[in-house]
Write an enzyme that holds these catalytic residues in place. Structure first.
Site, PDB file in Angstrom:
ATOM      1  N   ASP A  32     -23.713  22.199  24.702  1.00 35.34           N
ATOM      2  CA  ASP A  32     -24.672  21.505  23.770  1.00 35.34           C
ATOM      3  C   ASP A  32     -25.951  21.827  24.039  1.00 35.34           C
ATOM      4  OD1 ASP A  32     -24.448  20.365  26.492  1.00 35.34           O
ATOM      5  OD2 ASP A  32     -25.415  18.436  25.908  1.00 35.34           O
TER       6      ASP A  32
ATOM      7  N   CYS B 211     -24.538  27.972  44.567  1.00 34.02           N
ATOM      8  CA  CYS B 211     -25.149  28.012  43.314  1.00 34.02           C
ATOM      9  C   CYS B 211     -24.875  28.251  42.142  1.00 34.02           C
ATOM     10  CB  CYS B 211     -26.838  28.230  43.766  1.00 34.02           C
ATOM     11  SG  CYS B 211     -27.802  28.428  42.231  1.00 34.02           S
TER      12      CYS B 211
ATOM     13  N   CYS C   7     -27.534  26.864  35.788  1.00 35.05           N
ATOM     14  CA  CYS C   7     -27.119  26.732  34.460  1.00 35.05           C
ATOM     15  C   CYS C   7     -27.719  27.725  33.660  1.00 35.05           C
ATOM     16  CB  CYS C   7     -27.642  25.316  33.875  1.00 35.05           C
ATOM     17  SG  CYS C   7     -27.107  25.007  32.256  1.00 35.05           S
TER      18      CYS C   7
ATOM     19  N   CYS D 118     -34.831  28.615  40.580  1.00 35.08           N
ATOM     20  CA  CYS D 118     -34.508  29.474  41.966  1.00 35.08           C
ATOM     21  C   CYS D 118     -35.273  28.979  42.894  1.00 35.08           C
ATOM     22  CB  CYS D 118     -34.526  30.924  41.568  1.00 35.08           C
ATOM     23  SG  CYS D 118     -34.073  31.814  43.175  1.00 35.08           S
TER      24      CYS D 118
END
Length: 373
Positions: A275, A324, A328, A346
């Site tokens: 999305d 991690c 995204c 980060c």
């Protein structure tokens, strides 16, 4: 059996009954046109039928928007009817509904409780924070109406959680947010980072948070969570990290190795990779034209999924790389359209991981030994 995946369904497309200033999805009207967007009965029936016929171990329907309750209660009664018609005995089918909560009344909540919908409600904290950006189209705050919706959920036994969008205002006040939600007796929380580009400057919009703000916020929330009692409050990010440390993998896609948990289905049957990437290059096709399992396994989806795994050299030598996985891709894209860069967040992730991972590892060991945390 097809590889399991969730459907993230937007039956009203980008349409919403409020006008949040920071909404990233409202701009999709440029893609779908300015008329009202509503999923037809034909598309809905085909969607439910074709998905349930895959006979996945767990068939997950996640209804989002825009604002999905604009479809009306009869639409979701039809959803359940189709699920009963096309599901088989013993098949696990779940429904989740992400909403701003404004339309939740007795009738809605009676239905949602009866059919075991998990409801996510967007609430940015106390009224002064929530009403800063979450206003209706007349410019009025929505906090009181959302709180009324939450009261209805409680009254009728609806299982719900709270989604908090961290913006430039509330991210500075972790203690106020923690106290507010625990005083309300909230048991399930998730914090989402508000990071959007200002199209005029190409830089983060004024309501976005910085990596350092995010790191400081999550460190403080973690400390308060430990003091409060981890078994009394579920925070999605912490749950995901504990699941990872227990060897079960992450429970949220942000830290997964690949982007393959779900596909997006728009109101007209168009399917997209994610999305946050409802854009022409990431369109997989349409469920009315192509079998849904082929869309989920298409070369476009596969390439999109594996792009997440292409990490920057800085990530490859990071001590937290396995935890991690670069975060995204949408947060990498804030830095560069070439997402082979470290995440915008980060520095915040590193701050939080350094602070919290030792304690989380201790908790994971206790859980493995059957001890209380």
């Amino acid at each position: 059996m097809a590889r399991p995946f969730t459907l993230l369904i937007k039956p009203t497309g980008p349409d919403c009954n409020i006008a949040c200033r920071y909404c990233f999805y409202s701009g999709k009207t440029e893609l779908f046109g300015t008329e009202a967007h509503r999923m037809s009965r034909e598309v809905l029936e085909h969607l439910v039928k074709s998905y349930l016929e895959l006979r996945l171990a767990n068939s997950c329907f996640a209804w989002q928007g825009g604002e999905p309750t604009l479809m009306g209660l009869d639409f979701f009664k039809q959803v359940v009817d189709f699920q009963k018609r096309y599901g088989t005995e013993g098949q696990i089918v779940t429904n989740a509904l992400q909403t701003n909560g404004i339309l939740l009344d007795k009738d809605w909540c009676t239905f949602l409780a009866e059919h075991h919908f998990l409801v996510g409600i967007s609430l940015d904290g106390p009224q002064e924070f929530h009403d800063t950006y979450r206003k209706d189209r007349a410019g009025r705050g929505t906090w009181e109406r959302v709180m009324a919706g939450i009261d209805q959920c409680r009254k009728h036994g609806v299982e719900f959680n709270i989604l908090v969008l961290l913006n430039d205002r509330n991210v500075k006040c972790p203690d106020r947010l923690f106290d507010f939600f625990t005083d309300l007796g909230i048991r399930y929380l998730q914090f989402i980072q508000c990071i959007e580009k200002d199209p005029a400057t190409g830089k983060p919009a004024s309501f976005s948070i910085t990596a350092e703000e995010y790191g400081a916020f999550m460190c403080r929330i973690f400390d308060r969570w430990l003091e409060y009692g981890p078994t009394k409050l579920s925070i999605r990010m912490f749950d995901s990290l504990l699941s990872y440390l227990l060897g079960r993998g992450h429970t949220e896609c942000t830290f997964a190795a690949y982007c393959n948990d779900y596909i997006v289905i728009e109101h007209n049957g168009d399917a997209y990779c994610c999305d946050f990437f409802v854009e022409p290059p990431y369109r997989l096709g349409n469920i009315m034209e192509t079998p849904i399992q082929r869309l989920a396994a298409s070369p476009i989806k596969r390439d999109f999924s594996y792009r997440k795994a292409k990490l920057h050299n800085t990530c490859l030598i990071c001590r937290y790389m396995d935890v991690c996985r670069g975060g995204c891709p949408k947060d990498r894209r804030i830095v560069s359209e070439d997402i082979n860069v470290p995440s915008y967040l980060c520095a915040g992730y590193k701050q939080f991981f350094a602070h919290a991972m030792p304690k989380l590892r201790e908790m994971a060991i206790k859980l493995q030994q059957g001890r209380k945390i």
